[in-house]
Scaffold this motif. Sequence first.
Motif, PDB file in Angstrom:
ATOM      1  N   ARG A   7       3.347   9.633   2.122  1.00 54.83           N
ATOM      2  CA  ARG A   7       2.471   9.346   1.234  1.00 54.83           C
ATOM      3  C   ARG A   7       2.069  10.651   0.611  1.00 54.83           C
ATOM      4  O   ARG A   7       1.844  10.393  -0.709  1.00 54.83           O
ATOM      5  CB  ARG A   7       1.108   8.713   1.972  1.00 54.83           C
TER       6      ARG A   7
ATOM      7  N   ASN B 124      -5.985   3.904  -2.652  1.00 59.97           N
ATOM      8  CA  ASN B 124      -6.047   2.478  -2.019  1.00 59.97           C
ATOM      9  C   ASN B 124      -5.951   1.281  -2.903  1.00 59.97           C
ATOM     10  O   ASN B 124      -5.834   0.408  -2.739  1.00 59.97           O
ATOM     11  CB  ASN B 124      -6.940   2.408  -1.041  1.00 59.97           C
TER      12      ASN B 124
ATOM     13  N   ASP C 205      -1.326   1.267   7.711  1.00 63.16           N
ATOM     14  CA  ASP C 205      -0.599   2.192   6.372  1.00 63.16           C
ATOM     15  C   ASP C 205       0.251   3.067   7.030  1.00 63.16           C
ATOM     16  O   ASP C 205       1.273   3.230   6.662  1.00 63.16           O
ATOM     17  CB  ASP C 205      -1.768   2.889   5.599  1.00 63.16           C
TER      18      ASP C 205
ATOM     19  N   HIS D 139       0.827  -1.176  -0.013  1.00 61.82           N
ATOM     20  CA  HIS D 139       0.066   0.070  -0.134  1.00 61.82           C
ATOM     21  C   HIS D 139       0.934   1.267  -0.081  1.00 61.82           C
ATOM     22  O   HIS D 139       2.250   0.971   0.231  1.00 61.82           O
ATOM     23  CB  HIS D 139      -0.931   0.061   1.284  1.00 61.82           C
TER      24      HIS D 139
END
Length: 463
Positions: free
Chosen positions: A188, A203, A430, A176
């Motif tokens: 991210r 996702n 995550d 992920h």
Amino acid sequence: MARAILISSILLVVAVVAPATARADECIHVVAKGETLGRIAARAGVRVADLRATDPALAKHPDRLRVGQRIDLCKARKHARRSAKASSRTRKRCGRSATWVEHEVRSGQTLSGIAGRYGVSVDTIVRQNPSLRKNPRALRAGTTLGFCAGRARAKNSKMCGYRTPVYHHEVIPGEHLGVIAGRYGVRRRDLLRWNPQLRANPNALRVGQTIRVCPEIAPRTRQRITHTVASGETFGAIARKYDTTTSQLLAWQRGRLSDPSRLRAGQKLTVWVDGSIVPGFADVFDDEGVLEHGIQLPPGKGYTVKWPAGAWGTAETIRAIQQAVARYQRRMPGGPKVHIGDISKKGGGPFPPHVSHQYGRDVDVGYVLEGKRAHETRFYNASAKNLDVARTWALVDAFLSTGKVKYIFMDLKIQKLLYEHARKKGVSEDRLDEIFQYPRRRRHGIIQHWRGHVNHFHVRFER
């Protein structure tokens, strides 16, 4: 007549002395406050290695530059010209498919990292640099290494601010965005900025999909192998053997393993293992520099400063520290003050014993302790016995929430305590994979292991 002879003699002396004086003024550089050896070399058009080679004091202690120290730049330029001639003779040995490279070693770099950056082997560099043959680990900042490298090595990218080439990451099962970001030491939000096509549904990654990355941690080759379960082996032990998490190992099986607690001897598991650094890449280090227009961290209600003379930073750094402390105090009122350690000296530059802390974007912060040590300004070693885990996690998270943190150095044992606490508090897998190196041994995430950080954590802010 005698007077005329006297005047002529004086003029002759002036004519002889003046060029020598002019040459001295042109050649001798007097070190000013805040200057670094790298900056002096750049202005003189030479390398740090040239300055060190022609000055015994610099050769012995290149990190002990003092105000008023005199450096002969003409000697360094002469050495640079001789080195250039020697290099031109050596370049002929590289052949048509390679070119001669001269790399000046920076603080924190390793031979394997330099080799990976240019797509050559460590043996190649050692073989072409006699000074390394006795002890390949004896690298010193400022040393210049010369070697043959392929002409087609990767080039730094504009997208990455010319600091590193772009790397194209291929998604494997179970990945992920958080774990991919952690693998390369980025966030991210960075991946979404570099890959706009992911923003609609971040996702929905698919196996084999390619994602662009500007890696802070050098990318490594990956290979899929098969692990045969031995008698008595547990799923957790296998995950630790391959330096991964149990959830990642389970994802690699792609539904073919229903119960990890019931392994049988001889059972086959799919595992992905890391190899060598991808040619053309290396870990990114930027520890050296100076601090211009610095600001001293002022006294504050929620924190204490260990040494005010070492608490100079950029305006952005000072603001981020104050924001983080204020956010922490709102979340966890009533605790001890935050202990702020070294940032940079006024003007920046080398700050022994630190390797970094040179340009106002680093800060050392004490862990929040329980008991009689809680209110002492001095840093003390933290452990499961004296660490206030909840408050320390809140403090670290407050720094991360500024959105300005590049990385945090923290001992792996302390990471374990914070990781387990955060997971119990509902922090997603995550985000844990994005932030923490733990439970991995290899470099990963924003919070990374570095020895010497058991009594404080080190925050590096982005430029």
